[in-house]
Design an enzyme around this catalytic site. Structure first.
Site, PDB file in Angstrom:
ATOM      1  CE  LYS A  32      -4.011   1.900   2.546  1.00 40.80           C
ATOM      2  NZ  LYS A  32      -4.916   1.704   3.597  1.00 40.80           N
ATOM      3  CB  SER A  74      -8.087   3.598   2.642  1.00 42.68           C
ATOM      4  OG  SER A  74      -7.469   2.710   3.684  1.00 42.68           O
ATOM      5  CB  SER A  76      -8.285   0.666   5.588  1.00 43.15           C
ATOM      6  OG  SER A  76      -9.153   1.734   5.302  1.00 43.15           O
TER       7      SER A  76
HETATM    8  N1  GLN Z   1     -13.291   4.042   6.474  1.00 42.51           N
HETATM    9  C1  GLN Z   1     -12.737   4.582   7.623  1.00 42.51           C
HETATM   10  C2  GLN Z   1     -12.273   5.872   7.279  1.00 42.51           C
HETATM   11  O1  GLN Z   1     -12.510   6.394   6.255  1.00 42.51           O
HETATM   12  C3  GLN Z   1     -11.506   3.496   7.765  1.00 42.51           C
HETATM   13  C4  GLN Z   1     -10.296   3.858   7.085  1.00 42.51           C
HETATM   14  C5  GLN Z   1      -8.928   2.979   7.244  1.00 42.51           C
HETATM   15  O2  GLN Z   1      -9.120   1.980   7.975  1.00 42.51           O
HETATM   16  N2  GLN Z   1      -7.840   3.457   6.927  1.00 42.51           N
HETATM   17  O3  GLN Z   1     -11.802   6.542   8.155  1.00 42.51           O
END
Ligand code: GLN
Length: 443
Positions: free
Chosen positions: A50, A125, A149
């Protein structure tokens, strides 16, 4: 697609072939936009990374314009560990800007498509990592999970995604979003591969002050172990009919595999959402203050320092990131600190305590990952709707627990993932249960 286990046994020449094949296939699937860039030069089994994890010499941008042109001067601890375990970072995967989002749409490189149905989101994400593994253009990947995410994109794309206990895997070299929530974890085709990658990256790291000094024994999964698994009827009533059906089927499969099923109760997830979004935004607003045009990446042209800060940040950050910095700054402001931030921390404690109580009765909890299967692009109308869709994943981060999402069913050709949640630092039991659930549901 070859498993990680098999890839680790390949002789050098075959590994080189495999890398070439992966790169060729990735080029064929360019429309998915899973990778931001590829790098075949590393020696070892290729792992997709990532774009918020530092790999020495690579550009690392968190899919944000503000970091374009920034090159990592060192390896994150997880990368060092991967390299010494026979792996090689292979490419940077697409993501929501600074890991803020649930669809990979906020990337400055454009959205990633779901390989199972390109009209649908891959989740986020870590959507690039999930799409790459699901499309067979990565054998395995690393993602990061602040509020789901890793697990949610894994569920949307039909792969396995695991979030370790907070403090179990070093965050050194991971660009911080919500420092008290972030964890790096494996995204793989199956549970066995997740174990291999988890074992490679876990363990205490003196370079990360939040790394836990808890003895780490590599996991050796035992799917024969019989466990007490908690199910949460009050929790799943808000999930779609398809998810509820998959949940019931998984319970039956677990019973048939000899596990004991115990009904437990968790408080309404609306408290998780409120507590999480206040905490995550507060931490994000302080973490992202370092991107000022002086220290990293991009710098806007301006006549004086203040204007340079303002222009760099105005041009460099996307809309969602700006929204969160603003809200985070607001909840930390002196007039509202007690009303929002402190209250969110109190709620967080209650959530953690509640999980601890439930874990006095059970070894694992079975829960949905998302209220629905992968949705179409544009289907969620507002940021708020997207925040609400994180209901099932964020409690785990607030409580610092390990959890694993695995595909158990399908609905109209779209994968359904469920997650098992474990006790802190008991990844062994988590993987035991996950491997059993995988066997019981994959036929
Ligand atoms: N969807 C969640 C957020 O927008 C989790 C994102 C993540 O785990 N990085 O914060």
């Amino acid at each position: 697609m070859i498993t990680l286990k098999k890839a680790l046994e390949l002789p050098k020449e075959e590994l080189a072939e495999l890398k070439k094949d992966l790169a060729a296939k990735a080029a064929e699937h360019k429309e998915l936009n899973a990778y931001i860039a590829l790098d075949e030069s590393g020696e070892g089994v290729p792992i997709a990374i990532k774009d918020n994890i530092q790999v020495d010499g690579w550009e690392v941008t968190c899919a944000s314009k503000i970091l374009q042109g920034y090159y990592a001067p060192y390896d994150a601890t997880v990368i060092k560990k991967l390299k010494s375990a026979g792996f090689a970072p292979f490419g940077r995967t697409n993501m929501d800007e600074f890991a803020m989002g649930s669809t990979t749409e906020t990337s400055c490189y454009g959205k990633t498509l779901n390989p199972k149905d390109p009209s649908r989101v891959p989740g986020g994400s870590s959507g690039g990592s999930a799409a790459a593994v699901a499309a067979g253009i990565a054998i395995a990947a690393l993602g990061s999970d602040t509020g789901g995410s890793i697990r949610q994109p894994a569920a949307f794309c039909g792969i396995v995604g695991m979030k370790p206990t907070y403090g179990r895997v070093s965050r050194f070299g991971l660009a911080a979003y919500g420092s008290s929530l972030d964890q790096i974890g494996p995204m793989t085709k199956n549970v066995e591969d997740a174990v291999i990658l988890y074992n490679a990256i876990a363990g205490y790291d003196p370079k990360d002050s939040t790394s836990a000094q808890v003895a780490f024994t590599p996991v050796e999964p035992n799917p024969e172990r019989k466990l007490r698994i908690g199910v949460v009827p009050n929790f799943i009533k808000d999930a779609s009919a398809a998810i509820q059906k998959a949940y019931d089927k998984a319970i039956e499969a677990l019973k048939n595999a000899g596990h004991e099923i115990v009904e437990v109760t968790l408080m309404d997830a609306k408290y998780d959402i409120a507590s999480y979004y206040i905490t995550a935004m507060a931490e994000a607003s302080t973490n992202l203050s370092r991107y000022d045009g002086v220290r990293y990446g991009r710098r806007a042209q301006a006549d004086n320092l203040k204007e340079m800060y303002r222009k760099t940040r105005s041009e460099g950050f996307g809309e969602e990131v700006k929204r969160r910095i603003l809200l985070g700054t607001f909840v930390l402001s002196s007039g509202y600190y007690d009303a929002y931030y402190i209250k969110a921390q109190r709620a967080r404690h209650l959530i953690k305590d509640e999980y601890s109580k439930v874990f006095e009765e059970v070894d694992l909890i079975l829960s949905p990952v998302a209220p629905n299967v992968a949705y179409k692009f544009g289907e969620l109308a507002s940021p708020m709707e997207m925040y609400l869709s994180d209901a099932y994943t964020i409690g785990v981060n607030l409580a610092g627990l390990p959890a694993i999402s695995l595909p158990v069913d399908e609905y109209e050709g779209l994968p359904i993932g469920l997650q098992l949640i474990g006790k802190a630092f008991d990844e062994q039991t988590l993987f035991d249960g996950a491997m059993s659930l995988e066997r019981a549901t994959r036929s």
